[in-house]
Write a protein that holds these residues in place. Structure first.
Motif, PDB file in Angstrom:
ATOM      1  N   LEU A  34       0.732  -1.221   0.038  1.00 23.41           N
ATOM      2  CA  LEU A  34      -0.194   0.089  -0.061  1.00 23.41           C
ATOM      3  C   LEU A  34       0.777   1.245   0.159  1.00 23.41           C
ATOM      4  CD1 LEU A  34      -2.840   1.386  -0.139  1.00 23.41           C
ATOM      5  CD2 LEU A  34      -2.730   1.206   2.690  1.00 23.41           C
ATOM      6  N   ARG A  35       1.893   1.108   0.763  1.00 23.13           N
ATOM      7  CA  ARG A  35       2.881   2.355   0.800  1.00 23.13           C
ATOM      8  C   ARG A  35       3.453   2.677  -0.519  1.00 23.13           C
ATOM      9  NH1 ARG A  35       7.876   1.748   1.625  1.00 23.13           N
ATOM     10  NH2 ARG A  35       7.652  -0.279   2.685  1.00 23.13           N
ATOM     11  N   HIS A  36       4.003   1.840  -1.248  1.00 15.43           N
ATOM     12  CA  HIS A  36       4.444   1.736  -2.640  1.00 15.43           C
ATOM     13  C   HIS A  36       3.352   2.052  -3.474  1.00 15.43           C
ATOM     14  CE1 HIS A  36       8.435   0.576  -2.053  1.00 15.43           C
ATOM     15  NE2 HIS A  36       8.291  -0.424  -1.224  1.00 15.43           N
ATOM     16  N   GLU A  39       2.818   5.986  -2.722  1.00 15.45           N
ATOM     17  CA  GLU A  39       4.022   6.886  -3.031  1.00 15.45           C
ATOM     18  C   GLU A  39       3.975   7.307  -4.457  1.00 15.45           C
ATOM     19  OE1 GLU A  39       7.326   4.863  -1.319  1.00 15.45           O
ATOM     20  OE2 GLU A  39       7.090   5.647   0.663  1.00 15.45           O
ATOM     21  N   VAL A  40       3.863   6.256  -5.367  1.00 14.31           N
ATOM     22  CA  VAL A  40       3.800   6.239  -6.727  1.00 14.31           C
ATOM     23  C   VAL A  40       2.586   7.262  -7.256  1.00 14.31           C
ATOM     24  CG1 VAL A  40       4.005   5.304  -8.930  1.00 14.31           C
ATOM     25  CG2 VAL A  40       5.401   4.616  -6.998  1.00 14.31           C
ATOM     26  N   ALA A  41       1.422   6.791  -6.485  1.00 15.92           N
ATOM     27  CA  ALA A  41       0.210   7.527  -6.684  1.00 15.92           C
ATOM     28  C   ALA A  41      -0.459   7.065  -8.235  1.00 15.92           C
ATOM     29  CB  ALA A  41       0.202   9.101  -6.741  1.00 15.92           C
ATOM     30  N   ALA A  45      -4.081  -0.725 -12.434  1.00 15.39           N
ATOM     31  CA  ALA A  45      -3.701  -2.199 -12.436  1.00 15.39           C
ATOM     32  C   ALA A  45      -2.028  -2.136 -12.554  1.00 15.39           C
ATOM     33  CB  ALA A  45      -3.914  -2.762 -13.620  1.00 15.39           C
ATOM     34  N   TYR A  46      -1.412  -1.273 -13.528  1.00 17.04           N
ATOM     35  CA  TYR A  46       0.099  -1.447 -13.734  1.00 17.04           C
ATOM     36  C   TYR A  46       0.688  -0.925 -12.423  1.00 17.04           C
ATOM     37  CZ  TYR A  46      -0.233  -2.232 -18.486  1.00 17.04           C
ATOM     38  OH  TYR A  46      -0.402  -2.906 -19.934  1.00 17.04           O
TER      39      TYR A  46
END
Length: 90
Positions: A34-36, A39-41, A45-46
């Protein structure tokens, strides 16, 4: 096959919970994915696949890290129905 499913902005936590239930992810692993994802927002799916495989790099256990890489591959191959279930988790 991976689709262009978008994860609802209100649902990334639930999406990762469902992913964790389906693929037996421990709570700290769900939190890491979830953090990743956040963070990337990239709530797609990708983005979810990338969050899973990126989190694998944080795992000390080589075998478990490899399992996360394999999971990323499995997610890439999911048909539309299961993707919809993840993306629209409520």
């Amino acid at each position: 096959m991976i689709s262009n499913w978008r994860i609802s902005c209100a649902a990334p936590v639930r999406t990762v919970e469902v992913l964790g239930q389906r693929y037996s992810l421990a709570e700290h692993q769900r939190t890491g994915v979830l953090r990743h994802l956040i963070e990337v927002a990239e709530l797609s799916a990708y983005g979810l696949v990338n969050a899973v495989t990126h989190f694998s790099q944080e795992l000390d256990d080589y075998d478990r890290a490899t399992e996360f890489e394999v999971l990323g591959g499995k997610l890439m191959a999911l048909p539309a129905g299961p993707w919809k279930g993840l993306a629209e988790a409520a």
